[in-house]
Design an enzyme around this catalytic site. Structure first.
Site, PDB file in Angstrom:
ATOM      1  N   CYS A  57      43.694 -32.343 -15.152  1.00 39.89           N
ATOM      2  CA  CYS A  57      44.827 -33.094 -15.188  1.00 39.89           C
ATOM      3  C   CYS A  57      45.056 -34.464 -15.747  1.00 39.89           C
ATOM      4  O   CYS A  57      43.535 -34.486 -16.318  1.00 39.89           O
ATOM      5  CB  CYS A  57      46.350 -33.110 -14.626  1.00 39.89           C
ATOM      6  SG  CYS A  57      46.293 -33.907 -12.778  1.00 39.89           S
ATOM      7  N   ASN A  80      43.984 -37.168 -11.555  1.00 40.00           N
ATOM      8  CA  ASN A  80      43.578 -36.417 -10.529  1.00 40.00           C
ATOM      9  C   ASN A  80      44.889 -36.730  -9.474  1.00 40.00           C
ATOM     10  O   ASN A  80      43.638 -36.504  -8.467  1.00 40.00           O
ATOM     11  CB  ASN A  80      41.981 -36.149 -10.385  1.00 40.00           C
ATOM     12  CG  ASN A  80      41.288 -35.621  -9.606  1.00 40.00           C
ATOM     13  OD1 ASN A  80      40.309 -35.463  -8.916  1.00 40.00           O
ATOM     14  ND2 ASN A  80      42.501 -34.161  -9.369  1.00 40.00           N
ATOM     15  N   CYS A  93      47.587 -36.232  -9.077  1.00 37.56           N
ATOM     16  CA  CYS A  93      49.626 -35.836  -9.049  1.00 37.56           C
ATOM     17  C   CYS A  93      49.617 -33.942  -9.028  1.00 37.56           C
ATOM     18  O   CYS A  93      49.063 -33.071  -7.998  1.00 37.56           O
ATOM     19  CB  CYS A  93      50.211 -36.178  -9.753  1.00 37.56           C
ATOM     20  SG  CYS A  93      50.421 -38.006  -9.171  1.00 37.56           S
ATOM     21  N   ARG A  94      49.512 -33.382 -10.492  1.00 42.63           N
ATOM     22  CA  ARG A  94      49.268 -32.532 -10.599  1.00 42.63           C
ATOM     23  C   ARG A  94      48.089 -31.220 -10.285  1.00 42.63           C
ATOM     24  O   ARG A  94      48.746 -30.418  -9.543  1.00 42.63           O
ATOM     25  CB  ARG A  94      49.408 -32.347 -12.120  1.00 42.63           C
ATOM     26  CG  ARG A  94      51.316 -32.331 -12.518  1.00 42.63           C
ATOM     27  CD  ARG A  94      51.296 -32.988 -14.184  1.00 42.63           C
ATOM     28  NE  ARG A  94      50.831 -33.477 -14.449  1.00 42.63           N
ATOM     29  CZ  ARG A  94      50.203 -33.896 -15.505  1.00 42.63           C
ATOM     30  NH1 ARG A  94      50.657 -33.483 -16.605  1.00 42.63           N
ATOM     31  NH2 ARG A  94      49.049 -35.018 -16.194  1.00 42.63           N
ATOM     32  N   SER A  95      46.841 -31.709 -10.811  1.00 37.28           N
ATOM     33  CA  SER A  95      45.957 -30.661 -10.296  1.00 37.28           C
ATOM     34  C   SER A  95      45.541 -31.295  -8.653  1.00 37.28           C
ATOM     35  O   SER A  95      44.858 -29.705  -8.717  1.00 37.28           O
ATOM     36  CB  SER A  95      44.688 -30.789 -11.221  1.00 37.28           C
ATOM     37  OG  SER A  95      44.047 -32.772 -11.178  1.00 37.28           O
ATOM     38  N   ASP A  98      54.947 -34.876 -15.464  1.00 42.34           N
ATOM     39  CA  ASP A  98      53.926 -36.018 -15.008  1.00 42.34           C
ATOM     40  C   ASP A  98      54.904 -36.716 -14.051  1.00 42.34           C
ATOM     41  O   ASP A  98      55.671 -36.948 -15.187  1.00 42.34           O
ATOM     42  CB  ASP A  98      52.978 -36.274 -15.941  1.00 42.34           C
ATOM     43  CG  ASP A  98      52.466 -36.814 -15.228  1.00 42.34           C
ATOM     44  OD1 ASP A  98      52.345 -37.195 -13.742  1.00 42.34           O
ATOM     45  OD2 ASP A  98      51.365 -38.079 -15.839  1.00 42.34           O
TER      46      ASP A  98
HETATM   47  P1  4NP Z   1      48.459 -36.515 -12.938  1.00 46.81           P
HETATM   48  O1  4NP Z   1      49.657 -37.995 -12.900  1.00 46.81           O
HETATM   49  O2  4NP Z   1      47.978 -36.502 -13.803  1.00 46.81           O
HETATM   50  O3  4NP Z   1      49.298 -35.512 -12.085  1.00 46.81           O
HETATM   51  O4  4NP Z   1      47.513 -37.160 -11.655  1.00 46.81           O
HETATM   52  C1  4NP Z   1      48.702 -38.654 -13.004  1.00 46.81           C
HETATM   53  C2  4NP Z   1      49.009 -40.448 -12.493  1.00 46.81           C
HETATM   54  C3  4NP Z   1      48.181 -41.737 -12.698  1.00 46.81           C
HETATM   55  C4  4NP Z   1      48.432 -41.464 -13.773  1.00 46.81           C
HETATM   56  C5  4NP Z   1      49.232 -40.890 -15.132  1.00 46.81           C
HETATM   57  C6  4NP Z   1      49.098 -39.676 -14.269  1.00 46.81           C
HETATM   58  N1  4NP Z   1      48.414 -43.276 -14.264  1.00 46.81           N
HETATM   59  O5  4NP Z   1      48.896 -43.666 -15.377  1.00 46.81           O
HETATM   60  O6  4NP Z   1      47.794 -43.862 -13.597  1.00 46.81           O
END
Ligand code: 4NP
Length: 155
Positions: free
Chosen positions: A9, A12, A14-16, A124
Site C-alpha cells: 500500500c 505500510n 494501515c491496509r497492507s 485508504d
Molecule cells: P496505508 O495508509 O497506505 O494503508 O498504510 C496510509 C498511511 C499513511 C499515509 C497515507 C496512507 N500518510 O500519508 O502518511
C-alpha cells in the site's frame, strides 16, 4: 518451494499490514506454509509499527500485529516474491514503474481476488474514523480466503 506473497500500500501502516495479517491467519488455519510480507511505496513511516487503529481492529479479530514494522518496497522484492498485490491502483502504477524488466512476479490488485470487485481500490482508512478499519479488515479477509485457495491450487 514455498510460495511468497507481498502486499503493498502507500504507508505500510494501515491496509497492507492488515492484508498480511489476514492472509497469515487464513494460511495458518489451513496449515499452508507461505511467506507473507507487506511494504509501502512511500517511506514516511519506515520502521514504525502499524497505525493504532489497524492494531486495534486486528486484535479485535484475534490477530496481533504490533510487532510489524513498516518498510519501503524495493527492487529485490520483485525477485523475492511470487505474488505482489497492490491495495489500490496508484500503488499498482508505482509498482509498475519500479518493476525490473527481468521480474517474473505476478502483479495484481487485492480486489482482483474478490468476486465482483476486480480493478477497484481498497479505500485508504488513514484519514477517516475507526469504522474504516473494520471495513478494511472485512475486505482483506475476503481476499485472503480466495488467495488461500489460489495458493493451495498452485502448490
Ligand atoms: P496505508 O495508509 O497506505 O494503508 O498504510 C496510509 C498511511 C499513511 C499515509 C497515507 C496512507 N500518510 O500519508 O502518511
Amino acid at each position: 518451494m514455498r510460495q511468497s506473497v507481498l502486499f503493498v500500500c502507500l504507508g505500510n501502516i494501515c491496509r497492507s499490514p492488515l492484508a498480511e495479517a489476514a492472509l497469515r491467519e487464513e494460511c495458518k488455519n489451513s496449515a499452508l506454509n507461505v511467506i507473507i510480507d507487506s511494504a509501502g511505496t512511500g517511506d514516511w513511516h519506515v520502521d514504525q509499527p502499524p497505525d493504532q487503529r489497524a492494531q486495534a481492529v486486528a486484535a479485535k479479530n484475534g490477530v496481533e500485529i504490533a510487532h510489524l514494522r513498516a518498510r519501503q518496497v524495493n527492487s529485490s522484492d520483485f525477485r523475492d516474491f511470487d505474488h505482489i498485490i497492490a491495495l489500490d491502483n496508484q500503488n499498482m502504477a508505482d509498482l509498475k514503474i519500479l518493476r525490473p524488466s527481468s521480474s517474473s512476479a505476478q502483479l495484481s490488485l487485492l480486489f482482483d481476488h474478490v468476486d465482483g470487485k476486480a480493478g477497484q481500490d481498497v479505500s485508504d482508512p488513514y484519514y477517516g474514523g475507526p469504522e474504516g478499519f473494520d471495513q478494511t479488515w472485512e475486505e482483506v479477509t475476503a481476499a485472503a480466503k480466495n488467495l488461500r485457495i489460489l495458493l493451495t491450487s498452485s502448490k
